[in-house]
Design a protein around this motif. Structure first.
Motif, short mmCIF file in Angstrom:
data_model
loop_
_atom_site.label_atom_id
_atom_site.label_comp_id
_atom_site.label_asym_id
_atom_site.label_seq_id
_atom_site.Cartn_x
_atom_site.Cartn_y
_atom_site.Cartn_z
N ARG A 1 -39.84 -71.44 -23.62
CA ARG A 1 -41.16 -71.34 -23.01
C ARG A 1 -41.18 -71.93 -21.60
O ARG A 1 -41.98 -71.54 -20.76
CB ARG A 1 -42.20 -72.05 -23.88
N LEU A 2 -40.30 -72.86 -21.33
CA LEU A 2 -40.30 -73.57 -20.05
C LEU A 2 -39.47 -72.81 -19.03
O LEU A 2 -38.29 -72.56 -19.24
CB LEU A 2 -39.74 -74.98 -20.24
N ILE A 3 -40.09 -72.44 -17.92
CA ILE A 3 -39.39 -71.76 -16.84
C ILE A 3 -38.80 -72.82 -15.93
O ILE A 3 -39.52 -73.55 -15.26
CB ILE A 3 -40.33 -70.83 -16.06
N ALA B 1 -43.04 -82.78 -18.66
CA ALA B 1 -42.60 -81.50 -19.23
C ALA B 1 -42.61 -81.56 -20.75
O ALA B 1 -42.98 -80.59 -21.42
CB ALA B 1 -41.20 -81.15 -18.71
N ALA B 2 -42.20 -82.69 -21.31
CA ALA B 2 -42.24 -82.85 -22.76
C ALA B 2 -43.67 -82.74 -23.27
O ALA B 2 -43.94 -82.07 -24.28
CB ALA B 2 -41.63 -84.19 -23.16
N TYR B 3 -44.59 -83.37 -22.57
CA TYR B 3 -46.00 -83.32 -22.96
C TYR B 3 -46.52 -81.88 -22.87
O TYR B 3 -47.20 -81.39 -23.78
CB TYR B 3 -46.83 -84.24 -22.08
N ALA B 4 -46.19 -81.19 -21.78
CA ALA B 4 -46.67 -79.82 -21.60
C ALA B 4 -46.12 -78.89 -22.67
O ALA B 4 -46.85 -78.05 -23.22
CB ALA B 4 -46.29 -79.31 -20.21
N LEU C 1 -43.90 -74.20 -15.61
CA LEU C 1 -42.79 -74.18 -14.66
C LEU C 1 -42.39 -75.61 -14.33
O LEU C 1 -43.21 -76.40 -13.85
CB LEU C 1 -43.16 -73.44 -13.38
N PHE C 2 -41.13 -75.94 -14.56
CA PHE C 2 -40.65 -77.30 -14.34
C PHE C 2 -39.50 -77.26 -13.34
O PHE C 2 -38.51 -76.55 -13.53
CB PHE C 2 -40.16 -77.90 -15.66
N ASP D 1 -51.95 -75.60 -23.63
CA ASP D 1 -52.49 -74.41 -24.27
C ASP D 1 -51.41 -73.34 -24.36
O ASP D 1 -50.62 -73.17 -23.41
CB ASP D 1 -53.68 -73.88 -23.46
N PRO D 2 -51.31 -72.61 -25.45
CA PRO D 2 -50.26 -71.60 -25.62
C PRO D 2 -50.23 -70.54 -24.52
O PRO D 2 -49.18 -69.94 -24.26
CB PRO D 2 -50.59 -70.97 -26.98
N LYS D 3 -51.37 -70.29 -23.88
CA LYS D 3 -51.43 -69.26 -22.84
C LYS D 3 -50.98 -69.76 -21.48
O LYS D 3 -50.76 -68.95 -20.57
CB LYS D 3 -52.86 -68.71 -22.75
#
Length: 287
Positions: free
Chosen positions: A95-97, A65-68, A79-80, A73-75
């Motif tokens: 940004r992280l759902i 999740a940290a890497y993502a 989901l974690f 990509d911004p688009k």
């Protein structure tokens, strides 16, 4: 945003689901670009180092999740998932759902009616992605990189196999990025109830080449393939069998509902579950 916002968002579309196993390397740079521009895709864990997917998902451990969060990509929609009783990582990352994960019960079918932001991922990234694709309304699911052969990762293979892998982030670059993330998150002391590493510790363990190469619990993701091939699929007895049973249950459900399924792997969990193997060149042409 909540998980129920995604129900049938891509109804009738086909969805490519990307893991990071050896069969990922069958896809060329041009084919990846075509998928990115024309298809719906889900990447799990660090497979986004080779594609800019529509969606990314992972579960449990915070390193991916940290890497993502820092390199996807911004688009890409992130989901974690974590267990309902776990301390939630990345609480302040808008940004992280964050979604919740629980095991699929015996004879339980995957639902589309999402309750309380739960997914039936059974704490497994493949099952996580499969339920997400079903929620999205996929009419076809294409599995790429789910060979599940002793935890091999394509980013360790790129240095050892011939071919044009210029579209895949190199192993050395990923290691460099994880070192940066270890420093960035060093003051975050969050752990889940299982005593999972903090974000910083997890990043350092993932790149620790000096960790005992014979230790089945080794967290290092970057040992050579020769070492990786000798490691069992999972250090926890019965895990593979349970995941295979749950995955096959999902596949049987999809077949009954008329969802088409393909894999480009030659062996592993997708083949064992009865999914049709197809050549990638024919696959990209399918409509």
């Amino acid at each position: 945003m909540r998980l129920d916002n995604f129900v049938n968002r891509h109804l009738g579309r086909r969805v490519f689901i990307f893991g990071s196993g050896p069969s990922f390397l069958k896809i060329s740079k041009d084919q990846i670009k075509k998928i990115e521009e024309n298809e719906i895709s889900i990447a799990v864990s660090l497979s986004l180092a080779g594609i800019k997917p529509t969606y990314w998902t992972s579960s449990g451990h915070p390193v991916n999740a940290a890497y993502a969060l820092n390199y996807a990509d911004p688009k890409t929609i992130l989901l974690f998932s974590q267990g309902p009783d776990e301390n939630i990582f990345f609480k302040n990352e808008s940004r992280l759902i964050n979604i919740y994960d629980r095991p699929q019960k015996d004879n339980e079918l995957l639902p589309k009616n999402i309750v309380d932001n739960f997914i039936l991922g059974s704490y497994n990234v493949l099952l996580n992605a499969v339920h997400l694709a079903y929620i999205l309304g996929a009419r076809e699911m294409i599995f790429v990189g789910f060979d599940y052969e002793n935890r091999l990762h394509y980013y360790s293979q790129c240095d050892e196999l011939g071919g044009d892998f210029s579209h895949i982030t190199r192993k050395e670059e990923i290691i460099k990025r994880l070192k940066i993330l270890a420093e960035k998150y060093k003051n975050d002391t969050t752990r889940n109830f299982s005593g999972c590493d903090t974000i910083s510790e997890g990043c350092l363990r993932a790149i620790n080449l000096h960790e005992d190469k014979d230790d089945v619990d080794s967290a290092c993701q970057f040992h050579s393939n020769e070492i990786m091939k000798k490691l069992p699929l999972s250090p926890h007895p019965g895990t593979r069998e349970k995941n295979l049973l749950r995955f096959k249950r999902c596949i049987d459900q999809f077949k009954k509902e008329g969802i088409k399924l393909y894999t480009i792997a030659d062996s592993g969990i997708t083949i064992e579950s009865g999914i049709e193997n197809i050549d990638i060149n024919n696959l990209i042409k399918l409509k």
